[in-house]
Design a protein around this motif. Sequence first.
Motif, PDB file in Angstrom:
ATOM      1  N   LEU A 152      37.136  41.486  43.371  1.00 28.60           N
ATOM      2  CA  LEU A 152      38.000  41.545  44.554  1.00 28.60           C
ATOM      3  C   LEU A 152      38.848  42.804  44.486  1.00 28.60           C
ATOM      4  O   LEU A 152      39.699  42.957  43.602  1.00 28.60           O
ATOM      5  N   VAL A 153      38.592  43.698  45.417  1.00 32.12           N
ATOM      6  CA  VAL A 153      39.194  45.033  45.382  1.00 32.12           C
ATOM      7  C   VAL A 153      40.270  45.150  46.467  1.00 32.12           C
ATOM      8  O   VAL A 153      39.952  45.178  47.661  1.00 32.12           O
ATOM      9  N   GLY A 154      41.526  45.184  46.053  1.00 33.59           N
ATOM     10  CA  GLY A 154      42.619  45.386  47.007  1.00 33.59           C
ATOM     11  C   GLY A 154      43.217  44.078  47.509  1.00 33.59           C
ATOM     12  O   GLY A 154      42.617  43.002  47.426  1.00 33.59           O
ATOM     13  N   ALA A 155      44.430  44.201  48.051  1.00 30.77           N
ATOM     14  CA  ALA A 155      45.240  43.020  48.399  1.00 30.77           C
ATOM     15  C   ALA A 155      44.597  42.133  49.462  1.00 30.77           C
ATOM     16  O   ALA A 155      44.720  40.905  49.401  1.00 30.77           O
ATOM     17  N   SER A 156      43.897  42.714  50.445  1.00 30.06           N
ATOM     18  CA  SER A 156      43.294  41.877  51.499  1.00 30.06           C
ATOM     19  C   SER A 156      42.264  40.930  50.901  1.00 30.06           C
ATOM     20  O   SER A 156      42.202  39.747  51.256  1.00 30.06           O
ATOM     21  N   ALA A 157      41.447  41.452  49.983  1.00 33.66           N
ATOM     22  CA  ALA A 157      40.427  40.615  49.336  1.00 33.66           C
ATOM     23  C   ALA A 157      41.083  39.577  48.429  1.00 33.66           C
ATOM     24  O   ALA A 157      40.645  38.421  48.366  1.00 33.66           O
ATOM     25  N   HIS A 201      40.420  35.577  49.226  1.00 32.69           N
ATOM     26  CA  HIS A 201      39.595  34.795  48.296  1.00 32.69           C
ATOM     27  C   HIS A 201      40.399  33.924  47.342  1.00 32.69           C
ATOM     28  O   HIS A 201      39.893  32.906  46.872  1.00 32.69           O
ATOM     29  N   LEU A 202      41.620  34.336  47.032  1.00 34.37           N
ATOM     30  CA  LEU A 202      42.405  33.567  46.059  1.00 34.37           C
ATOM     31  C   LEU A 202      43.558  32.816  46.730  1.00 34.37           C
ATOM     32  O   LEU A 202      44.213  31.999  46.088  1.00 34.37           O
ATOM     33  N   GLY A 203      43.817  33.137  47.984  1.00 29.86           N
ATOM     34  CA  GLY A 203      44.919  32.488  48.695  1.00 29.86           C
ATOM     35  C   GLY A 203      46.285  32.861  48.141  1.00 29.86           C
ATOM     36  O   GLY A 203      47.254  32.123  48.319  1.00 29.86           O
ATOM     37  N   THR A 232      49.915  44.261  42.474  1.00 26.35           N
ATOM     38  CA  THR A 232      50.227  44.480  41.054  1.00 26.35           C
ATOM     39  C   THR A 232      50.327  43.151  40.308  1.00 26.35           C
ATOM     40  O   THR A 232      49.738  42.980  39.232  1.00 26.35           O
ATOM     41  N   GLU A 233      51.049  42.195  40.889  1.00 27.08           N
ATOM     42  CA  GLU A 233      51.194  40.886  40.231  1.00 27.08           C
ATOM     43  C   GLU A 233      49.849  40.178  40.125  1.00 27.08           C
ATOM     44  O   GLU A 233      49.536  39.564  39.107  1.00 27.08           O
ATOM     45  N   THR A 234      49.050  40.275  41.186  1.00 25.49           N
ATOM     46  CA  THR A 234      47.755  39.590  41.165  1.00 25.49           C
ATOM     47  C   THR A 234      46.851  40.201  40.104  1.00 25.49           C
ATOM     48  O   THR A 234      46.200  39.477  39.342  1.00 25.49           O
ATOM     49  N   VAL A 235      46.814  41.532  40.049  1.00 21.70           N
ATOM     50  CA  VAL A 235      45.945  42.191  39.055  1.00 21.70           C
ATOM     51  C   VAL A 235      46.465  41.903  37.638  1.00 21.70           C
ATOM     52  O   VAL A 235      45.669  41.676  36.718  1.00 21.70           O
ATOM     53  N   ALA A 236      47.782  41.854  37.477  1.00 24.52           N
ATOM     54  CA  ALA A 236      48.344  41.563  36.153  1.00 24.52           C
ATOM     55  C   ALA A 236      47.924  40.173  35.663  1.00 24.52           C
ATOM     56  O   ALA A 236      47.819  39.936  34.460  1.00 24.52           O
TER      57      ALA A 236
END
Length: 199
Positions: free
Chosen positions: A126-131, A135-137, A143-147
């Motif tokens: 999943l590449v970028g905030a929209s994805a 997909h994860l809701g 940054t927080e999501t990738v962390a």
Amino acid sequence: MTLRHQITACTLCADRFAATQTAHSPRPIVWFEPTARLLIVGQAPGKKVYKSGCPFTDPSGDRLRDWLGVDETTFYDRSNVTIVPMAFCFPGNDKAGSDLPPPKVCGQTWHDSVMADLPDVKLRILVGASAHRYHLGVKTSATETVAGWRDHAPDTFVLPHPSWRNTAWLKKNPWFGAQVLPALRVRVKEVLNDGSRHN
Ligand code: SF4
């Protein structure tokens, strides 16, 4: 008409695109096959991809292939790697020349049907905030999501967008290159070499 043909013929955003600075017509970049084991969910094509008709034919694509540890031949083998953006068309530029966000109507109209057409996917990237959001809701920042990538690995990896605009972010967050990318490359290799693992 197949789903791919239906999307290729879509003109839902014609008026919206005509009203942008770029005043362009819809050109959906459709790049998925039901046999794919690796799914990349991106944001939306940029201007270069709008012209080439092929996803990630730009510096973002070069960086993404480097992150995945794959060459162009592997990346563009649609039977293994499928690329589905949250909007299939270039959204256009704003007055400052920046890309507009992907139109939500595209994801709402097509995304679930495309996902249902990909039964063999073993790894979702999943590449970028929209994805991330779709997909994860999640409502967290990119940054927080990738962390929190370990919460989703090894069958899903969350990445920032590989755009040059994120070069400063990459420098500020060296853990991404040191921890996420090595794990991602191992998993990509594993899935492309043997789709039966982690079933
Ligand atoms: S962005 Fe999506 S919904 Fe809009 S015209 Fe292109 S394919 Fe259709």
